[in-house]
Enzyme design. Structure first.
Site, short mmCIF file in Angstrom:
data_model
loop_
_atom_site.label_atom_id
_atom_site.label_comp_id
_atom_site.label_asym_id
_atom_site.label_seq_id
_atom_site.Cartn_x
_atom_site.Cartn_y
_atom_site.Cartn_z
N PRO A 169 20.55 15.44 -12.88
CA PRO A 169 19.26 15.91 -12.34
C PRO A 169 19.29 17.35 -11.83
CG PRO A 169 20.25 14.27 -10.90
CD PRO A 169 21.08 14.32 -12.12
N TYR A 201 14.50 27.21 -16.85
CA TYR A 201 14.19 26.30 -15.75
C TYR A 201 12.73 25.85 -15.81
CZ TYR A 201 14.16 24.49 -10.93
OH TYR A 201 14.05 23.68 -9.82
N HIS A 240 4.71 25.66 -7.19
CA HIS A 240 5.57 26.68 -6.57
C HIS A 240 6.13 27.57 -7.68
CE1 HIS A 240 8.01 23.04 -7.32
NE2 HIS A 240 9.03 23.82 -7.55
N TYR A 293 18.56 24.90 -3.94
CA TYR A 293 19.86 24.37 -4.36
C TYR A 293 20.93 25.09 -3.55
CZ TYR A 293 17.28 22.82 -8.54
OH TYR A 293 16.37 22.24 -9.40
N LYS A 308 15.39 18.13 -15.36
CA LYS A 308 14.96 18.06 -16.75
C LYS A 308 14.68 16.65 -17.26
CE LYS A 308 15.02 22.41 -17.58
NZ LYS A 308 13.70 23.05 -17.62
P1 FAS Z 1 12.91 4.96 -17.63
O1 FAS Z 1 14.32 4.47 -17.46
O2 FAS Z 1 12.20 5.57 -16.48
O3 FAS Z 1 11.97 3.75 -18.12
C1 FAS Z 1 12.45 2.82 -19.06
C2 FAS Z 1 11.68 1.51 -18.83
O4 FAS Z 1 12.10 0.57 -19.82
C3 FAS Z 1 12.03 0.90 -17.46
O5 FAS Z 1 10.83 0.58 -16.78
C4 FAS Z 1 12.84 -0.35 -17.82
O6 FAS Z 1 12.58 -1.43 -16.92
C5 FAS Z 1 12.33 -0.69 -19.20
N1 FAS Z 1 13.30 -1.42 -20.02
C6 FAS Z 1 14.64 -1.25 -20.08
N2 FAS Z 1 15.18 -2.11 -20.97
C7 FAS Z 1 14.14 -2.84 -21.49
C8 FAS Z 1 14.06 -3.89 -22.45
N3 FAS Z 1 15.15 -4.35 -23.06
N4 FAS Z 1 12.84 -4.42 -22.73
C9 FAS Z 1 11.72 -3.92 -22.13
N5 FAS Z 1 11.73 -2.93 -21.20
C10 FAS Z 1 12.94 -2.40 -20.89
N6 FAS Z 1 15.11 13.10 -13.40
C11 FAS Z 1 14.79 14.25 -12.79
O7 FAS Z 1 14.24 15.15 -13.44
N7 FAS Z 1 15.06 14.44 -11.44
C12 FAS Z 1 15.65 13.46 -10.68
O8 FAS Z 1 15.90 13.65 -9.49
C13 FAS Z 1 16.00 12.24 -11.28
N8 FAS Z 1 16.59 11.23 -10.56
C14 FAS Z 1 16.95 10.06 -11.21
C15 FAS Z 1 17.57 9.00 -10.51
C16 FAS Z 1 17.96 7.82 -11.18
C17 FAS Z 1 18.64 6.71 -10.40
C18 FAS Z 1 17.72 7.67 -12.55
C19 FAS Z 1 18.14 6.43 -13.30
C20 FAS Z 1 17.09 8.71 -13.25
C21 FAS Z 1 16.70 9.90 -12.58
N9 FAS Z 1 16.06 10.94 -13.25
C22 FAS Z 1 15.72 12.10 -12.66
C23 FAS Z 1 15.76 10.83 -14.64
C24 FAS Z 1 14.53 9.99 -14.76
O9 FAS Z 1 13.49 10.64 -14.08
C25 FAS Z 1 14.28 9.80 -16.22
O10 FAS Z 1 14.39 11.00 -16.94
C26 FAS Z 1 12.93 9.16 -16.48
O11 FAS Z 1 12.84 7.98 -15.76
C27 FAS Z 1 12.82 8.93 -17.99
O12 FAS Z 1 11.75 8.12 -18.22
P2 FAS Z 1 11.83 6.99 -19.37
O13 FAS Z 1 12.42 7.60 -20.57
O14 FAS Z 1 10.50 6.36 -19.39
O15 FAS Z 1 12.93 5.95 -18.87
C1 PHB Z 2 13.66 16.01 -6.74
O1 PHB Z 2 12.77 16.50 -6.01
O2 PHB Z 2 13.90 14.78 -6.82
C2 PHB Z 2 14.50 16.96 -7.56
C3 PHB Z 2 14.19 18.31 -7.55
C4 PHB Z 2 14.96 19.18 -8.32
C5 PHB Z 2 16.04 18.67 -9.05
C6 PHB Z 2 16.34 17.31 -9.03
C7 PHB Z 2 15.57 16.45 -8.27
O3 PHB Z 2 16.79 19.52 -9.79
#
Ligand code: FAS
Ligand code: PHB
Length: 391
Positions: free
Chosen positions: A292, A384, A72, A200, A296
């Protein structure tokens, strides 16, 4: 066991790093604390920057993305009483965004690692990092009741905000920046046709966001109090509140349906500097967290991995340490830009407790300026869609 790079964390950052290193002939072992099923159950990010899409395609992960992703040309911002306007990334940067869920990316990465015979240790307990300032670091962990050890050249800390890697850096060597927001996001997934644009919404009742995963999978969020309980938000209440925060025309176009997932996420801005300690390199949420609002989080994890994988490939292939020595500064330049945009959008689009009438007017004036100025929109669009990776 011995490997070249021990990767802590089997989320998007860890798996993508293992995948790209493998393509450079560099071996790694991923240590993941949870089961694969647990990791794949997580529903998080949904929007990919142009650079993320390009990188995933370059490293052979574009097939399903091209088939199921929704390209998009930007996102809309709507607010009560005014026509919504479009952050037109295509018009101002020539690039598009892609709606493609983090869950799908993680599935694709696990499939690619399995196909390549990649080493991923699930349910690795009590991971500990050792001798990080020596040239022979190692990692220990427990698996199936036995203590294991991996000798390696480098350790990549991809274990998220609550992981062990950042905590393995002595406090005296780390500087952290932390900001909590006085609200969270309540998100639902529903098997309904999504609102056509990612939109948004700014409203006196609070922020709302309409997003998507596929033509029959919608993702919606509303700003909520920090003490919100899921059990207080049956679907009917969620839909009513969501529609109350949209302009009427948009509310009338929302297709509601039963939620298949509902979750709460607190909002936070966090950065740890530097993203290196000896032979340990941090990537993704292990080093930084963004609200979020600017979509990013996942994209920053990908850019860190791009920089770190390129740096390690330079060392192993040409003995050239320049990108590795410059990794933290280069990654942090992009991190701080994304942290600033996410912070700015979060302040602009959310209702803060204690916002005065003046604060409200400032936000509305900023939104009016954005809607009326091509320069302002071009600036927002280039941030963005994602600033290009540094050479
Ligand atoms: P992650 O946290 O995804 O992965 C880390 C991994 O390490 C996990 O699988 C964990 O189990 C493992 N781990 C942790 N401790 C460990 C240890 N001691 N030993 C071994 N393994 C271990 N970003 C957006 O852009 N849009 C969103 O809408 C959005 N929503 C989110 C909602 C939530 C609830 C959270 C927590 C994050 C959200 N994010 C969002 C951000 C998210 O997408 C992160 O940026 C993304 O998961 C980052 O990826 P990693 O750095 O791989 O970390
Ligand atoms: C999502 O689709 O989860 C989403 C999209 C835009 C955002 C955050 C989350 O800024």
């Amino acid at each position: 066991m011995r490997t070249q790079v021990a990767i802590i964390g089997g989320g998007p950052a860890g798996l993508l790093l293992a995948h790209i290193l493998d393509r450079h002939g560099i071996d790694s072992v991923v240590l993941e604390r949870q089961t694969r099923a647990y990791v794949l159950k997580r529903i998080r990010a949904g929007v990919l920057e142009a650079g993320t899409v390009e990188l995933l395609r370059e490293v052979g992960l574009g097939e399903r993305l091209n088939r199921e992703g929704h390209s998009h040309d930007g996102s809309a911002i709507a607010w009560a009483g005014r026509e919504r306007f479009f952050i037109d990334t295509k018009k101002y940067t020539g690039k598009s965004m892609m709606a493609y869920g983090q869950t799908a990316i993680t599935e694709d990465l696990y499939a690619a690692r399995d196909a390549a015979g990649g080493q991923i240790v699930d349910e690795a307990a009590d991971v500990q990092l050792h001798d990080l300032t020596s040239d022979r670091p190692c990692v220990t962990f427990d698996k199936d009741g036995a203590s294991r050890r991996i000798d390696c050249d480098y350790v990549a800390g991809c274990d998220g905000f609550h992981g062990v890697s950042r905590q393995s850096t002595p406090d005296s060597m780390l500087r952290t920046f932390d900001k909590g927001y006085p609200f969270g996001w309540l998100g639902i997934m529903s098997e309904t046709p999504p609102f056509p644009d990612l939109c948004y919404c700014y409203h006196q009742r609070g922020f709302a966001l309409a997003s998507m995963r596929s033509p029959m999978l919608s993702r919606y969020y509303i700003q909520c109090d920090l003490d919100t309980r899921l059990e207080d938000w049956p679907d009917e209440r969620f839909w009513e509140e969501f529609k109350a925060r949209c302009p009427q025309k948009m509310a009338d176009a929302i297709v509601t349906g039963p939620s298949i997932e509902k979750s709460l996420a607190p909002l936070r801005s966090f950065v740890a500097e530097p993203m290196r300690y000896g032979r340990l390199f941090l990537a993704g949420d292990a080093a930084h967290i963004v609200p979020p609002t600017g979509a990013k989080g996942l994209n920053l994890a990908v850019s860190d991995v791009f920089y770190l994988s390129r740096a390690l490939a330079d060392v192993y292939r040409r003995g050239d340490p320049r990108h590795l020595d410059g990794y933290s500064d280069m990654a942090l330049r992009r991190v701080w830009g994304a942290v600033r945009l996410s912070w700015w959008l979060t302040n602009l689009l959310h209702r803060f407790p204690g916002d005065t009438a003046f604060d409200q007017r400032m936000k509305e004036s900023q939104l009016d300026y954005l809607a009326s100025s091509e320069h302002a929109q071009a600036s927002l669009a280039e941030q963005y869609v994602g600033i290009p990776f540094e050479e």
